[in-house]
Design an enzyme around this catalytic site. Structure first.
Site, PDB file in Angstrom:
ATOM      1  N   SER A 142       0.862  -1.199   0.000  1.00 18.15           N
ATOM      2  CA  SER A 142       0.000   0.000   0.000  1.00 18.15           C
ATOM      3  C   SER A 142       0.886   1.233   0.000  1.00 18.15           C
ATOM      4  O   SER A 142       2.001   1.197   0.539  1.00 18.15           O
ATOM      5  CB  SER A 142      -0.866   0.013   1.258  1.00 18.15           C
ATOM      6  OG  SER A 142      -1.523   1.269   1.396  1.00 18.15           O
ATOM      7  N   TYR A 155      -2.397  -0.833  10.003  1.00 16.17           N
ATOM      8  CA  TYR A 155      -2.405  -1.227   8.586  1.00 16.17           C
ATOM      9  C   TYR A 155      -1.112  -0.783   7.900  1.00 16.17           C
ATOM     10  O   TYR A 155      -0.434  -1.565   7.237  1.00 16.17           O
ATOM     11  CB  TYR A 155      -3.620  -0.600   7.912  1.00 16.17           C
ATOM     12  CG  TYR A 155      -3.754  -0.893   6.441  1.00 16.17           C
ATOM     13  CD1 TYR A 155      -4.215  -2.124   6.004  1.00 16.17           C
ATOM     14  CD2 TYR A 155      -3.443   0.075   5.488  1.00 16.17           C
ATOM     15  CE1 TYR A 155      -4.359  -2.392   4.650  1.00 16.17           C
ATOM     16  CE2 TYR A 155      -3.581  -0.181   4.136  1.00 16.17           C
ATOM     17  CZ  TYR A 155      -4.037  -1.410   3.721  1.00 16.17           C
ATOM     18  OH  TYR A 155      -4.174  -1.678   2.378  1.00 16.17           O
TER      19      TYR A 155
HETATM   20  P1  NAD Z   1     -10.768  -6.886  -0.422  1.00 22.33           P
HETATM   21  O1  NAD Z   1     -11.242  -6.784   0.977  1.00 22.33           O
HETATM   22  O2  NAD Z   1     -11.723  -6.714  -1.538  1.00 22.33           O
HETATM   23  O3  NAD Z   1      -9.988  -8.257  -0.639  1.00 22.33           O
HETATM   24  C1  NAD Z   1      -9.122  -8.820   0.320  1.00 22.33           C
HETATM   25  C2  NAD Z   1      -9.244 -10.332   0.218  1.00 22.33           C
HETATM   26  O4  NAD Z   1      -8.323 -10.922   1.149  1.00 22.33           O
HETATM   27  C3  NAD Z   1     -10.652 -10.839   0.573  1.00 22.33           C
HETATM   28  O5  NAD Z   1     -11.149 -11.687  -0.449  1.00 22.33           O
HETATM   29  C4  NAD Z   1     -10.439 -11.587   1.874  1.00 22.33           C
HETATM   30  O6  NAD Z   1     -11.320 -12.683   2.056  1.00 22.33           O
HETATM   31  C5  NAD Z   1      -8.988 -12.033   1.729  1.00 22.33           C
HETATM   32  N1  NAD Z   1      -8.393 -12.353   3.022  1.00 22.33           N
HETATM   33  C6  NAD Z   1      -8.401 -11.580   4.144  1.00 22.33           C
HETATM   34  N2  NAD Z   1      -7.828 -12.239   5.152  1.00 22.33           N
HETATM   35  C7  NAD Z   1      -7.432 -13.446   4.670  1.00 22.33           C
HETATM   36  C8  NAD Z   1      -6.778 -14.580   5.231  1.00 22.33           C
HETATM   37  N3  NAD Z   1      -6.435 -14.605   6.533  1.00 22.33           N
HETATM   38  N4  NAD Z   1      -6.532 -15.648   4.444  1.00 22.33           N
HETATM   39  C9  NAD Z   1      -6.897 -15.645   3.138  1.00 22.33           C
HETATM   40  N5  NAD Z   1      -7.540 -14.609   2.553  1.00 22.33           N
HETATM   41  C10 NAD Z   1      -7.796 -13.521   3.313  1.00 22.33           C
HETATM   42  O7  NAD Z   1      -9.590  -5.822  -0.512  1.00 22.33           O
HETATM   43  P2  NAD Z   1      -8.789  -5.256  -1.769  1.00 22.33           P
HETATM   44  O8  NAD Z   1      -9.027  -3.819  -1.802  1.00 22.33           O
HETATM   45  O9  NAD Z   1      -8.994  -6.116  -2.968  1.00 22.33           O
HETATM   46  O10 NAD Z   1      -7.310  -5.470  -1.218  1.00 22.33           O
HETATM   47  C11 NAD Z   1      -6.365  -6.343  -1.829  1.00 22.33           C
HETATM   48  C12 NAD Z   1      -4.990  -5.939  -1.331  1.00 22.33           C
HETATM   49  O11 NAD Z   1      -4.715  -4.598  -1.749  1.00 22.33           O
HETATM   50  C13 NAD Z   1      -4.919  -5.933   0.202  1.00 22.33           C
HETATM   51  O12 NAD Z   1      -3.663  -6.436   0.612  1.00 22.33           O
HETATM   52  C14 NAD Z   1      -5.044  -4.463   0.537  1.00 22.33           C
HETATM   53  O13 NAD Z   1      -4.446  -4.144   1.760  1.00 22.33           O
HETATM   54  C15 NAD Z   1      -4.336  -3.824  -0.645  1.00 22.33           C
HETATM   55  N6  NAD Z   1      -4.706  -2.417  -0.864  1.00 22.33           N
HETATM   56  C16 NAD Z   1      -5.996  -2.047  -1.124  1.00 22.33           C
HETATM   57  C17 NAD Z   1      -6.300  -0.694  -1.313  1.00 22.33           C
HETATM   58  C18 NAD Z   1      -7.705  -0.218  -1.606  1.00 22.33           C
HETATM   59  O14 NAD Z   1      -7.941   1.004  -1.589  1.00 22.33           O
HETATM   60  N7  NAD Z   1      -8.649  -1.075  -1.900  1.00 22.33           N
HETATM   61  C19 NAD Z   1      -5.280   0.253  -1.244  1.00 22.33           C
HETATM   62  C20 NAD Z   1      -3.971  -0.162  -0.979  1.00 22.33           C
HETATM   63  C21 NAD Z   1      -3.699  -1.510  -0.796  1.00 22.33           C
END
Ligand code: NAD
Length: 257
Positions: A142, A155
């Site tokens: 991130s 986070y």
């Molecule tokens: P999301 O919540 O849509 O997806 C996250 C996925 O991770 C979910 O399907 C969840 O079930 C899975 N997950 C969580 N804990 C788990 C575990 N213990 N074992 C297996 N699976 C698990 O979120 P997203 O926005 O698609 O995020 C994806 C990645 O991108 C994450 O690492 C998040 O931190 C990062 N990210 C997202 C954003 C944003 O704005 N959406 C910004 C920066 C970084």
């Protein structure tokens, strides 16, 4: 666009917004893909949808905080799909709130998934990649890993840990022909962002809110999951053959660098 990709890919957080987009992009590139997530209904739904298109996918319900579960998943993928060539660490959770009000459980869960999960999956995959002397790993961290954010201390710290772990792994594995890189998204249109801030999220992210954001997003919009998937696939691909330990920020300029 991304250049040659071939071999089996494994994606954690495959049922999430960014993970599913990465999975779809890898399927479009005609790769067999292992879908790893703990959200079983969402995982099955995605796998069934892709399976119906003729894609070669394998869903393995796995909790990335459990290293034995992850080791079992990697062994299953190697048997059922073949040697893993690519790993994408996209599983993540966001527990937001002022640092002084965070519970032990919120801190521990954040690190267990965001840092521990990346360690478990990368270690398991490194162990099978090293003898073959090939492979690429991308961790979705991130922009919060390098830019302080209000109410995101756990986070952001966990993402900094996962990014640095990935780069250290890249240093250790470079001599084995394995590249390890980081993609650092900013605000991206996924369930994680919606859960955090609801409908106000997009306008607040773009314009900047002095109490919550530093500068907003200079490019004037939040990312779509496809923007993140493009960066991930580039770093996995042969076009990035001489890139390792790199941290590629994809945030519309929000981190000012
Ligand atoms: P999301 O919540 O849509 O997806 C996250 C996925 O991770 C979910 O399907 C969840 O079930 C899975 N997950 C969580 N804990 C788990 C575990 N213990 N074992 C297996 N699976 C698990 O979120 P997203 O926005 O698609 O995020 C994806 C990645 O991108 C994450 O690492 C998040 O931190 C990062 N990210 C997202 C954003 C944003 O704005 N959406 C910004 C920066 C970084």
């Amino acid at each position: 666009m991304t250049g040659p990709l071939s071999g089996v890919a494994m994606v954690t957080g495959a049922a999430g917004g960014i993970g599913a987009e990465v999975v779809r992009a890898l399927v479009d590139a005609e790769l067999p893909v292992a879908l790893i997530d703990r959200d079983v209904p969402a995982l099955w739904e995605l796998a069934a949808e892709l399976d119906a298109t003729g894609a070669r996918v394998l869903a393995v319900a796995t909790d990335v905080t459990d290293s034995a579960d992850v080791d079992t998943a990697v062994a299953k993928v190697e048997v059922e799909l073949g040697p893993i060539e690519y790993l994408v660490n996209a599983a993540g959770v966001l527990r937001s709130g002022p640092a002084a009000e965070l519970s032990d459980e919120e801190w521990d869960t954040t690190f267990a998934v965001n840092a521990g999960g990346v360690f478990h999956a990368s270690r398991a995959v490194a162990r099978v990649m090293v003898p073959r002397r090939r492979g690429a790993i991308v961790t979705v961290a991130s922009n919060a890993a390098a830019t302080p954010r209000m109410s995101m201390s756990a986070y952001a710290a966990s993402k900094a840990a996962s990014a640095m772990f990935t780069k250290c792994l890249g240093l250790e594995l470079a001599g084995h022909g394995i590249r390890c890189n980081v993609v650092a998204p900013g605000s991206t249109r996924t369930p994680m962002l919606t859960a955090l801030q609801g409908d106000a999220a997009e306008r607040a992210s773009v314009d900047g809110v002095p109490a919550a954001y530093r500068v907003g997003i200079p490019l004037g919009r939040i990312a779509e999951p496809a923007h993140i998937a493009d960066a991930v696939l580039f770093l996995l691909s042969e076009r990035a053959a001489h890139i390792t330990m790199h941290d590629l920020t994809v945030d519309g300029g929000a981190a000012l660098g």
